[in-house]
Design a protein around this motif. Structure first.
Motif, PDB file in Angstrom:
ATOM      1  N   ARG B  52      48.430  48.691  83.758  1.00  0.00           N
ATOM      2  CA  ARG B  52      48.032  47.378  83.241  1.00  0.00           C
ATOM      3  C   ARG B  52      48.753  46.274  83.995  1.00  0.00           C
ATOM      4  O   ARG B  52      49.692  46.521  84.738  1.00  0.00           O
ATOM      5  N   MET B  53      48.278  45.065  83.764  1.00  0.00           N
ATOM      6  CA  MET B  53      48.846  43.918  84.448  1.00  0.00           C
ATOM      7  C   MET B  53      49.670  43.135  83.433  1.00  0.00           C
ATOM      8  O   MET B  53      49.257  42.967  82.290  1.00  0.00           O
ATOM      9  N   CYS B  55      51.332  39.430  82.937  1.00  0.00           N
ATOM     10  CA  CYS B  55      51.380  38.110  83.565  1.00  0.00           C
ATOM     11  C   CYS B  55      51.773  37.053  82.540  1.00  0.00           C
ATOM     12  O   CYS B  55      51.778  37.318  81.341  1.00  0.00           O
ATOM     13  N   LEU B 338      39.185  35.789  86.025  1.00  0.00           N
ATOM     14  CA  LEU B 338      39.296  37.057  86.762  1.00  0.00           C
ATOM     15  C   LEU B 338      37.997  37.377  87.508  1.00  0.00           C
ATOM     16  O   LEU B 338      38.003  37.948  88.593  1.00  0.00           O
ATOM     17  N   ASP B 342      36.893  38.666  91.429  1.00  0.00           N
ATOM     18  CA  ASP B 342      35.923  39.711  91.804  1.00  0.00           C
ATOM     19  C   ASP B 342      34.819  39.163  92.692  1.00  0.00           C
ATOM     20  O   ASP B 342      34.294  39.851  93.557  1.00  0.00           O
ATOM     21  N   LEU B 348      43.860  36.911  93.380  1.00  0.00           N
ATOM     22  CA  LEU B 348      44.371  37.031  92.013  1.00  0.00           C
ATOM     23  C   LEU B 348      45.530  36.078  91.744  1.00  0.00           C
ATOM     24  O   LEU B 348      45.604  35.456  90.684  1.00  0.00           O
ATOM     25  N   ILE B 381      47.391  42.917  80.354  1.00  0.00           N
ATOM     26  CA  ILE B 381      45.939  42.971  80.550  1.00  0.00           C
ATOM     27  C   ILE B 381      45.546  44.342  81.087  1.00  0.00           C
ATOM     28  O   ILE B 381      46.137  44.831  82.057  1.00  0.00           O
ATOM     29  N   ASP B 382      44.564  44.943  80.447  1.00  0.00           N
ATOM     30  CA  ASP B 382      43.982  46.172  80.981  1.00  0.00           C
ATOM     31  C   ASP B 382      42.892  45.738  81.953  1.00  0.00           C
ATOM     32  O   ASP B 382      41.776  45.431  81.564  1.00  0.00           O
ATOM     33  N   SER B 383      43.259  45.667  83.245  1.00  0.00           N
ATOM     34  CA  SER B 383      42.337  45.026  84.184  1.00  0.00           C
ATOM     35  C   SER B 383      41.140  45.893  84.531  1.00  0.00           C
ATOM     36  O   SER B 383      40.168  45.399  85.083  1.00  0.00           O
ATOM     37  N   ARG B 409      35.408  42.228  83.451  1.00  0.00           N
ATOM     38  CA  ARG B 409      36.381  43.284  83.699  1.00  0.00           C
ATOM     39  C   ARG B 409      37.747  42.709  83.365  1.00  0.00           C
ATOM     40  O   ARG B 409      38.080  41.615  83.803  1.00  0.00           O
ATOM     41  N   GLY B 410      38.525  43.423  82.570  1.00  0.00           N
ATOM     42  CA  GLY B 410      39.852  42.936  82.207  1.00  0.00           C
ATOM     43  C   GLY B 410      39.875  42.447  80.772  1.00  0.00           C
ATOM     44  O   GLY B 410      39.070  41.610  80.382  1.00  0.00           O
ATOM     45  N   ARG B 411      40.805  42.993  80.009  1.00  0.00           N
ATOM     46  CA  ARG B 411      40.887  42.634  78.590  1.00  0.00           C
ATOM     47  C   ARG B 411      42.357  42.592  78.195  1.00  0.00           C
ATOM     48  O   ARG B 411      43.133  43.468  78.586  1.00  0.00           O
TER      49      ARG B 411
END
Lengths: 334, 426
Positions: B52-53, B55, B338, B342, B348, B381-383, B409-411
Motif C-alpha cells: 500500500r501507499m 502519503c 490518481l 494513470d 505521482l 491507500i490500496d493503490s 484505481r486506488g482506495r
C-alpha cells in the motif's frame, strides 16, 4: 456518457420509429420525410367539410405551456382534436407550478391521470428532454419550444411549406434573417434544412445576434442583408423582441429595420420567385414591412395552416397511429 | 498518547522527497520517524501497509460543508466523515454560509461544530466584504484573530474597483491571503455553460472565457498595486493559466488552484443536458482542459481542490438551467487525481504534491507533509484496488456527481488525523 447525436436513443424506439419529438438534430432524413409525407395527407383533412379522423380516439393529450403562446398552443389543440384525442390545456401561470411545484411533480401528477402525451413549452433549454427522461413508458413528449434550444414542429411546418411550394430541397438556398442568438426556431430550421439536403443555409444578422460558432451547425454567415439575400430561394424572417434593445444588443428598432428589415426593395435582391416566411407573430415595421408580409411572395398564413397538419403528423406518429408510419418503417429498416 | 507504527508501506511524500518502502512512526499525534524506529519505540497499534501507499493527508482548499444555514444539503459531521473516507484530513470552507462568515461569531460557530462532530481539520476563510455584498469591508482583523486562514468574497462580485483595492490593502495590513474566484459581474452573468459551439447548439446561454479573464486582469493589476498576497481559485481557462504564469514570472505573490473536475471534463459533457455537469465556472474546451493539466504539471497551479458542493437530490432534478451548480466531490478528489497519473498527465509525486503540501503552503499551515516532527495527518491507500463509483455509496449527504459509473484505481484504507485513526475501510 452523453454527447450530441445520441438523443435518438431517446427519440426513437427500438424499431427506429418516432417515440418522442424533442429536436430535429440527429434525426434521420427518413423520419423527417415521413413527417412531411404524413402531414401532406393531413393537409387534405383540414380542407374537408368534416375535419376529423379517428386516429387518436380515446387518447388524452396535455398541452403544458410554461410560456405564453397563442398560435402554437391553438394549432396543437386543433391538431389533437382533428385526430379525435381529448385535450387538456394547462397554462402554468394559473396552475400549481406557479405555487412552486416542480416540473417533475407536475408531470408525475398528470401522468397519474392516465394521460398519453405531453406537448410542452418551457423557458429552459432541455426541458422536454428532462420530461422524456422521466416519462412513464407509454407517455410521449412533444417539444413545443424549449428555451433557445429547439422548436422542432415549427421547423417541420416550415419544411412542409417549402416543400409544397418549391418541391425538392437540394438546389435551394435558404436565408434565415434576424435574432439567431435567441431563436430556437432558427436552430431547428438549420438542422432540418441540412438533414433534408438543402443546397445552402444562410444566416443573416448583426454580430450581436449571432451565436458563437454558428457556422458549426452548417450555415454560411452574412452580416449584410443585401449580400445574404442575393440568390436566395427562401427568406425566413425571425421575430425581434423588444428586450433586445435593453440588453445592449441593438441600438434601436429604427436602425434594425434600416439594416435588416425586409422591404420590397431588399426582397428584390433575392430570386424573383423567393418565398417569404415568418414563424410569427410578426412585428410590422421592425423586421418586415407590411407590404412584404402581405405581398404576393409571402406564405406566412400558409405556414399557420400547415402547422396543424404537421402537428397532426407528429402526434399520430409518436403515438404509433400514423396511417403510413409502420409500412415505411418496415420498408426501410435501419 | 497513542504510539502507532505503519509497517512496510510505500511512503510517498513529495515535500520531503521520500518515495520508497519505509516504516513510519507516530507518537503524541506527531510523526516521529520515517524509516528507523526511534530508540525504545514500542507501538500500541500497528498498521500493516505492505503493498500500500502511505502519503500525507489531503488538504482541500474548497469544500462547502453547508453548515450553518444549509443543513438540508449536508452538515459538518456528514461531510468531514466523507472527507476522511477519501483521505482528506484538512478542508477549507469558503465564507458563503448562511449567515456569512463575516463576524468572529460565525467563524467561532463553525470551529466549535467542527471540533464537536468533525473528524477532519476544518479551516475557514473569512468574508472580504460584509455579507459578501462587495460594498463595505468585513472585520478582517477580528476574523483572523478568530482563526480564519484567509479572506474571500466566495466568487461574489466586487463591482466597485475602489472597494476592491481597499479590501486588498486592508487584508495586506494583517498579512491575510486573499482568495479570489474571478467572474466579471456582467459578462456571462445570465449564462449556464461555456460559451462556444456546444452552447450554441444547445441554446443554453453562455459564459465566455472573458467572464473569468477580464476580472482576473483587474485583480492582477490591483494585486500589483497593493502588494497583497493573493490566491486565484478554480481557474477554468487556458488564458487564465497564462496570465497567472506571467504574473508569477514578474514576481507577483500569486498562486492558483483548479477544481479536479476541470481536469477531466469539458463542455462536450454538457451536451446531454445532464445537470450533474452544471458547474461554475463552467466546463470549458478540451484545449482549456489540457492547458489546466499542463499548468498543474508545470507548477503554475500548485493545488487541485474538490470544490465540493453537496446538494439535496431536488437541487439537480430539473432542466439544466433550473438546477444549482456544483458537484459532491470530496470523495473523488483522490481518485480523480490518481487517475491523472494513470492518464499520463503528470507523475505521482506531482499529483500528490498538488493535493497535499501545495494547498497547505497556500493556506500557510504545517500539514501536508510526512516530515518528522509534523502533525500526523496521513492516509494509507490500496493503490491496486479497482472500484466503480456508485453515488449511492458516497458518505457525503450530496450524491450529485457526474462521475457515476467511472472506474477508479486506488482506495483509502486508513486515515489518521493528528495520529488518531478516524477512518478505516471495512
Amino acid at each position: 456518457m452523453n454527447f450530441p447525436g445520441n438523443w435518438n436513443t431517446m427519440q426513437l424506439d427500438a424499431q427506429g420509429r418516432l417515440r418522442h419529438f424533442l429536436t430535429v438534430e440527429g434525426l434521420p432524413r427518413r423520419i423527417l420525410t415521413d413527417i412531411l409525407d404524413t402531414a401532406d395527407s393531413f393537409v387534405v383533412v383540414g380542407e374537408q367539410p368534416v375535419k376529423k379522423v379517428p386516429l387518436l380516439r380515446g387518447k388524452t393529450i396535455v398541452n403544458l405551456f410554461f410560456e405564453t403562446s397563442t398560435r402554437t398552443r391553438t394549432t396543437f389543440e386543433l391538431a389533437a382534436k382533428r385526430l379525435s384525442a381529448d385535450v387538456l390545456n394547462i397554462n402554468v401561470s394559473t396552475s400549481a407550478t406557479a405555487k412552486g411545484e416542480s416540473l417533475l411533480d407536475t408531470q408525475k401528477n398528470l401522468e397519474a391521470m392516465h394521460t398519453d402525451m405531453f406537448v410542452v413549452r418551457h423557458q429552459h433549454s432541455g426541458a422536454s428532454h428532462f420530461m422524456a427522461q422521466h416519462a412513464a413508458p407509454h407517455v410521449s413528449i412533444v417539444n413545443a419550444g424549449d428555451g433557445q434550444h429547439a422548436h422542432p414542429t415549427q421547423a417541420m411546418l416550415d419544411m412542409l411549406t417549402i416543400r409544397r411550394h418549391k418541391g425538392a430541397f437540394d438546389s435551394l438556398c435558404v436565408a434565415i434573417v434576424g435574432d439567431i442568438l435567441h431563436s430556437r426556431v432558427a436552430r431547428s430550421q438549420i438542422h432540418a434544412l441540412n438533414t433534408l439536403g438543402a443546397g445552402e443555409v444562410r444566416v443573416i444578422a448583426p454580430r450581436t445576434l449571432l451565436p458563437v460558432d454558428i457556422e458549426s451547425l452548417g450555415t454560411r454567415v452574412f452580416t449584410s442583408l443585401g449580400q445574404g439575400l442575393a440568390g436566395a430561394d427562401v427568406v425566413i424572417m425571425l421575430r425581434l423582441q423588444k428586450e433586445r434593445m435593453q440588453s445592449a444588443l441593438l441600438p434601436s428598432e429604427h436602425e434594425y429595420f434600416q439594416r435588416y428589415g425586409l422591404t420590397e426593395e431588399k426582397l428584390a435582391l433575392a430570386r424573383p420567385d423567393a418565398l417569404v416566411m415568418h414563424p410569427g407573430p410578426i412585428n410590422r415595421g421592425v423586421e418586415i414591412a407590411s407590404s412584404v408580409a402581405d405581398g404576393p411572395q409571402s406564405v406566412i398564413l400558409r405556414q399557420v395552416s400547415y402547422g396543424i397538419a404537421v402537428r397532426m403528423a407528429v402526434m399520430s406518429m409518436a403515438m404509433g397511429r400514423s396511417p403510413g408510419a409502420r409500412e415505411t418503417a418496415a420498408k426501410e429498416p435501419e | 498518547m497513542n504510539r502507532i507504527a505503519i509497517r512496510n508501506g510505500h511512503v510517498v511524500d513529495p515535500s520531503s522527497r521520500v518515495d520508497g518502502v519505509r516504516d513510519l512512526f507516530i507518537a503524541s499525534g506527531r510523526i516521529v520517524a520515517v524509516g528507523e524506529a526511534p530508540d525504545g519505540f514500542t507501538p500500541e497499534i500497528e498498521i500493516e501497509a505492505a503493498g500500500r501507499m502511505v502519503c500525507p493527508g489531503l488538504v482541500d482548499l474548497s469544500a462547502r460543508l453547508r453548515e450553518p444555514g444549509h443543513e438540508q444539503k449536508a452538515t459538518i459531521a456528514s461531510e468531514t466523515r466523507a472527507a476522511v473516507s477519501g483521505g482528506v484530513t484538512t478542508v477549507c470552507c469558503p465564507p458563503d454560509t448562511s449567515p456569512v462568515i463575516d463576524t468572529p461569531a460565525v467563524a467561532e460557530l463553525v470551529r466549535h461544530r467542527a471540533k464537536q462532530s468533525g473528524r477532519a481539520w476544518v479551516l475557514t476563510l473569512g468574508a472580504l466584504t460584509q455579507g459578501l455584498e462587495g460594498e463595505q469591508l468585513a472585520e478582517m482583523a477580528a476574523l483572523k484573530a478568530e482563526g480564519c486562514v484567509g479572506v474571500s468574497n466566495a466568487g461574489r462580485p466586487i463591482r466597485n474597483s475602489e472597494v476592491l483595492r481597499r479590501a486588498l490593502e486592508y487584508a495586506a495590513t494583517y498579512g491575510l491571503t486573499v482568495y479570489l474566484q474571478t467572474r466579471d459581474p456582467w459578462l456571462g452573468q445570465s449564462g449556464f455553460m461555456h460559451e462556444g459551439s456546444v452552447s450554441t447548439r444547445l441554446g443554453l446561454p453562455g459564459i465566455p472565457e472573458t467572464s473569468e479573464t477580464v476580472e482576473l486582469a483587474r485583480c492582477l493589476l490591483l494585486i500589483e498595486q497593493t502588494g497583497v498576497r493573493a490566491h486565484f481559485c478554480r481557474l477554468s481557462t487556458a488564458r487564465s493559466v497564462e496570465m497567472v504564469a506571467d504574473a508569477r514570472a514578474r514576481g507577483l505573490r500569486v498562486t492558483a488552484d483548479v477544481a479536479d473536475h476541470q481536469l477531466h471534463l469539458t463542455e462536450m459533457d454538457v451536451a446531454g443536458f445532464d445537470p450533474m455537469f452544471h458547474v461554475i465556472p463552467p466546463l470549458r474546451t478540451l484545449r482549456d482542459r489540457d492547458a489546466l493539466r499542463a499548468g498543474v504539471a508545470e507548477g503554475v497551479i500548485t493545488a487541485i481542490c474538490s470544490d465540493h458542493q453537496p446538494h439535496e437530490p431536488e437541487a439537480k432534478l430539473a432542466p439544466f438551467n433550473g438546477t444549482l451548480p456544483g458537484i459532491s466531490a470530496l470523495e473523488t478528489l483522490l481518485p480523480l487525481t490518481l487517475r491523472l497519473v494513470d492518464e499520463g498527465a503528470f507523475d505521482l509525486n506531482t499529483a500528490l504534491a498538488r493535493v497535499t503540501r501545495g494547498p497547505a503552503e497556500i493556506l500557510g499551515i504545517e500539514t501536508g507533509t510526512l516530515t518528522p516532527g509534523t502533525r500526523a495527518d496521513l492516509c494509507v491507500i490500496d493503490s491496486g484496488h479497482a472500484w466503480r463509483l456508485d453515488p449511492g455509496a458516497l458518505l457525503s449527504h450530496g450524491r450529485n456527481t457526474p462521475f457515476r459509473g467511472w472506474e477508479f484505481r486506488g482506495r483509502v484504507t486508513h486515515t489518521l488525523v493528528q495520529g488518531r485513526l478516524v477512518y478505516e475501510l471495512r
